[in-house]
Motif scaffolding. Structure first.
Motif, mmCIF file in Angstrom:
data_model
loop_
_atom_site.group_PDB
_atom_site.id
_atom_site.type_symbol
_atom_site.label_atom_id
_atom_site.label_comp_id
_atom_site.label_asym_id
_atom_site.label_seq_id
_atom_site.Cartn_x
_atom_site.Cartn_y
_atom_site.Cartn_z
ATOM 1 N N ASN A 97 0.866 -0.990 0.102
ATOM 2 C CA ASN A 97 -0.154 -0.011 0.067
ATOM 3 C C ASN A 97 0.854 1.333 -0.071
ATOM 4 O OD1 ASN A 97 -2.430 -1.519 0.006
ATOM 5 N ND2 ASN A 97 -2.547 -1.369 2.229
ATOM 6 N N VAL A 98 1.889 1.338 0.756
ATOM 7 C CA VAL A 98 2.771 2.540 0.845
ATOM 8 C C VAL A 98 3.537 2.525 -0.374
ATOM 9 C CG1 VAL A 98 4.928 3.270 1.939
ATOM 10 C CG2 VAL A 98 3.078 2.626 3.355
ATOM 11 N N ALA A 99 3.846 1.500 -1.199
ATOM 12 C CA ALA A 99 4.512 1.576 -2.292
ATOM 13 C C ALA A 99 3.585 2.008 -3.470
ATOM 14 C CB ALA A 99 5.246 0.180 -2.755
ATOM 15 N N GLN A 100 2.475 1.488 -3.209
ATOM 16 C CA GLN A 100 1.465 2.055 -4.258
ATOM 17 C C GLN A 100 1.187 3.530 -4.329
ATOM 18 O OE1 GLN A 100 0.315 0.101 -6.965
ATOM 19 N NE2 GLN A 100 -0.687 2.032 -7.721
ATOM 20 N N THR A 101 0.965 4.031 -2.879
ATOM 21 C CA THR A 101 0.849 5.260 -2.443
ATOM 22 C C THR A 101 1.992 6.231 -3.242
ATOM 23 O OG1 THR A 101 -0.417 4.703 -0.695
ATOM 24 C CG2 THR A 101 0.181 7.101 -0.749
ATOM 25 N N GLU A 102 3.205 5.731 -3.031
ATOM 26 C CA GLU A 102 4.497 6.621 -3.226
ATOM 27 C C GLU A 102 4.270 6.538 -4.966
ATOM 28 O OE1 GLU A 102 6.729 8.517 -1.467
ATOM 29 O OE2 GLU A 102 5.195 8.162 0.002
ATOM 30 N N ALA A 103 4.137 5.325 -5.432
ATOM 31 C CA ALA A 103 3.971 5.505 -6.730
ATOM 32 C C ALA A 103 2.936 6.197 -7.292
ATOM 33 C CB ALA A 103 3.658 3.985 -7.430
ATOM 34 N N ASP A 104 1.839 6.287 -6.779
ATOM 35 C CA ASP A 104 0.875 7.051 -7.436
ATOM 36 C C ASP A 104 1.296 8.737 -7.247
ATOM 37 O OD1 ASP A 104 -0.717 5.089 -8.048
ATOM 38 O OD2 ASP A 104 -2.061 5.102 -6.314
ATOM 39 N N ILE A 106 4.368 9.762 -7.173
ATOM 40 C CA ILE A 106 5.536 10.092 -7.997
ATOM 41 C C ILE A 106 4.792 10.313 -9.643
ATOM 42 C CG2 ILE A 106 7.433 9.128 -9.313
ATOM 43 C CD1 ILE A 106 8.136 7.830 -6.697
ATOM 44 N N ILE A 107 3.796 9.263 -9.868
ATOM 45 C CA ILE A 107 3.139 9.462 -11.155
ATOM 46 C C ILE A 107 2.432 10.870 -11.110
ATOM 47 C CG2 ILE A 107 1.153 8.565 -12.380
ATOM 48 C CD1 ILE A 107 2.204 5.670 -11.453
ATOM 49 N N GLU A 108 1.705 11.030 -10.369
ATOM 50 C CA GLU A 108 0.861 12.503 -10.185
ATOM 51 C C GLU A 108 1.878 13.628 -10.259
ATOM 52 O OE1 GLU A 108 -2.055 15.042 -10.481
ATOM 53 O OE2 GLU A 108 -2.222 12.705 -10.701
ATOM 54 N N GLN A 109 3.198 13.593 -9.606
ATOM 55 C CA GLN A 109 3.984 14.876 -9.672
ATOM 56 C C GLN A 109 4.520 14.736 -11.089
ATOM 57 O OE1 GLN A 109 6.959 13.845 -6.481
ATOM 58 N NE2 GLN A 109 5.528 14.777 -4.959
ATOM 59 N N ALA A 110 4.898 13.625 -11.557
ATOM 60 C CA ALA A 110 5.432 13.750 -12.966
ATOM 61 C C ALA A 110 4.142 14.243 -13.835
ATOM 62 C CB ALA A 110 5.796 12.267 -13.461
ATOM 63 N N ARG A 111 3.073 13.953 -13.817
ATOM 64 C CA ARG A 111 2.178 14.499 -14.715
ATOM 65 C C ARG A 111 1.992 15.652 -14.430
ATOM 66 N NH1 ARG A 111 -2.654 9.935 -13.321
ATOM 67 N NH2 ARG A 111 -1.856 8.286 -14.868
ATOM 68 N N GLN A 112 1.938 16.304 -13.119
ATOM 69 C CA GLN A 112 2.003 17.793 -13.038
ATOM 70 C C GLN A 112 3.180 18.364 -13.772
ATOM 71 O OE1 GLN A 112 1.478 18.188 -8.740
ATOM 72 N NE2 GLN A 112 -0.558 17.656 -8.856
ATOM 73 N N SER A 113 4.284 17.669 -13.451
ATOM 74 C CA SER A 113 5.537 18.370 -14.097
ATOM 75 C C SER A 113 5.440 18.505 -15.593
ATOM 76 C CB SER A 113 6.682 17.615 -13.791
ATOM 77 O OG SER A 113 7.802 18.070 -14.277
ATOM 78 N N ILE A 114 4.849 17.219 -16.274
ATOM 79 C CA ILE A 114 4.794 17.184 -17.570
ATOM 80 C C ILE A 114 3.767 18.406 -18.183
ATOM 81 C CG2 ILE A 114 3.806 15.695 -19.431
ATOM 82 C CD1 ILE A 114 5.074 13.615 -18.289
#
Length: 165
Positions: A97-104, A106-114
């Protein structure tokens, strides 16, 4: 023969009297100690048998107690293993769960950055296109508006279009 018979019968009587006296002496002095020793020996044997019986019962009780202890230890071991398995599964689940939350994240930050980079790139492209358009327009206008007549015609045309709109 008479003398021999008398002697024989006398000998028999003497032997009988000696035997009876011997029995009386044995009864008085030896019989009681012998009987006491036999009774004591019998008591010792009975006590030994009773102690052996008690020891056998104690061994059986110890066996039963050991079996109970082993059974309880197995139950406790099974409970500990079950609890350890549940803890392991919970820890693994929490880690997932923690890994999934962290991955989510990171993905959201990457989307926002993109998206931010895309927006910045689009703004930059628009600015460059605007600047380029102005430069091209200036260049075209300079060539077309070299004389006063062309400038007046252009101004009238722009005014007419703005009135229409």
């Amino acid at each position: 023969m008479g003398l021999l018979e008398n002697f024989s019968s006398g000998l028999f009587i003497i032997q009988s009297v000696v035997f009876i006296i011997l029995l009386l002496v044995l009864r008085k002095f030896a019989w009681k100690p012998i009987m006491d020793a036999l009774n004591e020996r019998e008591g010792t044997i009975v006590d030994s048998l009773n102690q052996a019986k008690l020891a056998r019962q104690e061994v059986q009780n110890l066996k039963a107690e050991n079996e109970n202890i082993i059974r309880e230890a197995k139950i406790e071991r099974d409970n500990i293993l079950k609890e350890a398995k549940e803890i392991k599964e919970r820890i693994v689940g929490d880690a997932k769960n923690v890994a999934q939350t962290e991955a989510d994240k990171i993905i959201e930050q990457a989307r926002q950055s993109i998206q931010a980079e895309k927006t910045a790139a689009m703004a930059d492209i628009k600015n460059q296109i605007g600047a380029l358009s102005v430069t091209i327009a200036e260049s075209i206008l300079k060539q077309k508006l070299d004389n006063d007549v062309a400038q007046n015609a252009l101004v009238e045309n722009i005014l007419n279009k703005s009135n229409l709109n």
